[in-house]
Write a protein that holds these residues in place. Structure first.
Motif, PDB file in Angstrom:
ATOM      1  N   HIS A  35       5.046   0.302  -0.290  1.00 23.53           N
ATOM      2  CA  HIS A  35       5.798  -0.755   0.426  1.00 23.53           C
ATOM      3  C   HIS A  35       4.806  -1.607   0.901  1.00 23.53           C
ATOM      4  N   HIS A  37       0.748  -1.081  -0.006  1.00 21.53           N
ATOM      5  CA  HIS A  37       0.075   0.072   0.035  1.00 21.53           C
ATOM      6  C   HIS A  37       0.820   1.211   0.035  1.00 21.53           C
ATOM      7  N   HIS A  56       3.265  -4.605   3.967  1.00 16.04           N
ATOM      8  CA  HIS A  56       3.350  -5.019   5.579  1.00 16.04           C
ATOM      9  C   HIS A  56       2.708  -6.371   5.702  1.00 16.04           C
ATOM     10  N   GLU A  63       0.501  -3.104  11.829  1.00 16.35           N
ATOM     11  CA  GLU A  63       1.175  -2.916  10.535  1.00 16.35           C
ATOM     12  C   GLU A  63       2.761  -3.407  10.617  1.00 16.35           C
TER      13      GLU A  63
HETATM   14 ZN   LIG Z   1       2.467   1.275   5.451  1.00 17.57          ZN
END
Ligand SMILES: [Zn+2]
Length: 135
Positions: free
Chosen positions: A26, A13, A28, A123
Protein backbone atom coordinates in the motif's frame (compact mmCIF):
# COMPACT_ATOMS: atom_id res chain seq x y z
CA UNK A 1 16.05 29.69 17.76
CA UNK A 2 14.06 26.74 16.53
CA UNK A 3 12.96 26.32 12.93
CA UNK A 4 10.35 23.86 11.75
CA UNK A 5 10.28 22.75 8.11
CA UNK A 6 7.67 20.58 6.47
CA UNK A 7 8.23 18.16 3.62
CA UNK A 8 6.32 15.28 2.11
CA UNK A 9 6.81 12.34 -0.17
CA UNK A 10 4.62 9.64 -1.68
CA UNK A 11 5.72 6.05 -1.46
CA UNK A 12 4.54 2.47 -1.44
CA UNK A 13 5.69 -0.01 1.14
CA UNK A 14 4.64 -2.96 3.21
CA UNK A 15 5.62 -4.27 6.60
CA UNK A 16 5.07 -7.98 6.28
CA UNK A 17 5.59 -8.70 9.97
CA UNK A 18 3.23 -6.01 11.26
CA UNK A 19 -0.07 -7.72 10.58
CA UNK A 20 -2.46 -8.16 7.69
CA UNK A 21 -3.23 -4.50 7.01
CA UNK A 22 0.37 -3.29 7.08
CA UNK A 23 1.59 -6.45 5.38
CA UNK A 24 -0.26 -5.70 2.15
CA UNK A 25 1.42 -3.50 -0.42
CA UNK A 26 0.00 0.00 0.00
CA UNK A 27 1.07 3.61 -0.11
CA UNK A 28 1.17 6.74 1.98
CA UNK A 29 1.60 10.44 1.64
CA UNK A 30 4.32 10.79 4.23
CA UNK A 31 4.32 14.16 5.94
CA UNK A 32 7.67 14.98 7.48
CA UNK A 33 8.25 17.80 9.96
CA UNK A 34 11.85 18.57 10.81
CA UNK A 35 12.80 20.70 13.81
CA UNK A 36 16.16 22.43 13.91
CA UNK A 37 17.63 24.11 16.98
CA UNK A 38 20.16 26.79 16.12
CA UNK A 39 22.41 28.24 18.78
CA UNK A 40 24.10 31.01 16.82
CA UNK A 41 23.02 34.67 16.86
CA UNK A 42 20.87 36.13 14.12
CA UNK A 43 22.86 37.54 11.22
CA UNK A 44 22.66 41.12 9.92
CA UNK A 45 19.49 40.25 8.05
CA UNK A 46 17.88 39.03 11.26
CA UNK A 47 17.99 35.47 10.01
CA UNK A 48 19.18 32.29 11.72
CA UNK A 49 19.38 30.15 8.60
CA UNK A 50 17.56 30.79 5.35
CA UNK A 51 14.63 28.42 4.91
CA UNK A 52 15.79 27.92 1.34
CA UNK A 53 19.24 26.84 2.56
CA UNK A 54 17.61 24.18 4.73
CA UNK A 55 15.39 23.08 1.83
CA UNK A 56 18.35 22.80 -0.52
CA UNK A 57 19.95 20.27 1.81
CA UNK A 58 16.95 18.36 3.18
CA UNK A 59 14.66 18.11 0.16
CA UNK A 60 17.02 15.92 -1.89
CA UNK A 61 17.08 13.42 0.96
CA UNK A 62 13.32 13.35 1.52
CA UNK A 63 12.38 13.50 -2.16
CA UNK A 64 14.76 10.66 -2.87
CA UNK A 65 12.00 8.35 -1.63
CA UNK A 66 9.16 9.94 -3.60
CA UNK A 67 7.22 7.58 -5.88
CA UNK A 68 9.31 4.59 -4.90
CA UNK A 69 8.43 1.22 -3.46
CA UNK A 70 10.27 1.01 -0.14
CA UNK A 71 11.04 -2.50 1.02
CA UNK A 72 12.98 -4.15 3.80
CA UNK A 73 16.01 -5.75 2.16
CA UNK A 74 15.03 -9.13 3.66
CA UNK A 75 11.44 -9.01 2.35
CA UNK A 76 10.88 -12.01 0.04
CA UNK A 77 9.41 -9.66 -2.57
CA UNK A 78 12.84 -8.10 -3.14
CA UNK A 79 14.09 -11.13 -5.05
CA UNK A 80 10.97 -11.30 -7.21
CA UNK A 81 10.96 -7.61 -8.02
CA UNK A 82 14.64 -7.64 -8.89
CA UNK A 83 14.04 -10.60 -11.20
CA UNK A 84 11.30 -8.58 -12.88
CA UNK A 85 13.66 -5.60 -13.11
CA UNK A 86 11.28 -3.48 -11.07
CA UNK A 87 12.87 -0.43 -9.44
CA UNK A 88 12.68 -0.48 -5.63
CA UNK A 89 14.51 1.07 -2.73
CA UNK A 90 15.82 -1.57 -0.33
CA UNK A 91 16.22 -0.47 3.27
CA UNK A 92 18.04 -2.27 6.10
CA UNK A 93 14.93 -2.35 8.31
CA UNK A 94 11.17 -2.99 8.24
CA UNK A 95 9.60 0.16 6.83
CA UNK A 96 7.56 1.10 9.89
CA UNK A 97 6.94 4.78 10.55
CA UNK A 98 9.21 4.50 13.57
CA UNK A 99 12.12 3.10 11.58
CA UNK A 100 11.56 5.56 8.73
CA UNK A 101 11.64 8.50 11.15
CA UNK A 102 14.91 7.35 12.73
CA UNK A 103 16.40 6.72 9.29
CA UNK A 104 15.45 10.14 7.92
CA UNK A 105 16.57 11.91 11.10
CA UNK A 106 19.95 10.19 10.99
CA UNK A 107 20.46 10.85 7.29
CA UNK A 108 19.58 14.55 7.66
CA UNK A 109 21.84 14.90 10.69
CA UNK A 110 24.81 13.10 9.15
CA UNK A 111 24.54 14.30 5.56
CA UNK A 112 23.64 17.96 6.08
CA UNK A 113 25.19 18.83 9.42
CA UNK A 114 22.05 20.84 10.17
CA UNK A 115 21.13 20.91 13.88
CA UNK A 116 18.07 18.65 13.62
CA UNK A 117 16.68 17.82 17.05
CA UNK A 118 13.29 16.30 16.31
CA UNK A 119 11.40 14.73 13.45
CA UNK A 120 7.72 13.95 13.07
CA UNK A 121 6.64 11.47 10.42
CA UNK A 122 2.95 11.03 9.62
CA UNK A 123 1.80 8.06 7.59
CA UNK A 124 -1.82 9.19 7.71
CA UNK A 125 -3.76 12.25 8.83
CA UNK A 126 -4.28 10.67 12.22
CA UNK A 127 -1.05 8.75 12.84
CA UNK A 128 2.31 10.37 13.49
CA UNK A 129 5.49 9.15 15.13
CA UNK A 130 7.88 11.55 16.82
CA UNK A 131 11.58 10.88 17.14
CA UNK A 132 13.50 13.21 19.41
CA UNK A 133 16.67 11.64 20.75
CA UNK A 134 18.24 13.11 23.89
CA UNK A 135 21.46 13.90 22.03
ZN1 LIG B 1 1.90 1.69 5.69
Amino acid sequence: MKIEKKYHFYAAHRNKNAGEKCGRIHGHTYDVKCFFTFTQELNEAGVTCLFSDIDAQVEPIVKGYCHWFLLYEKDPLVELLELADEPIIKLPFETSAENMSIWLFTRIKNETGLPITRIELAETKSSTVIYEPKN
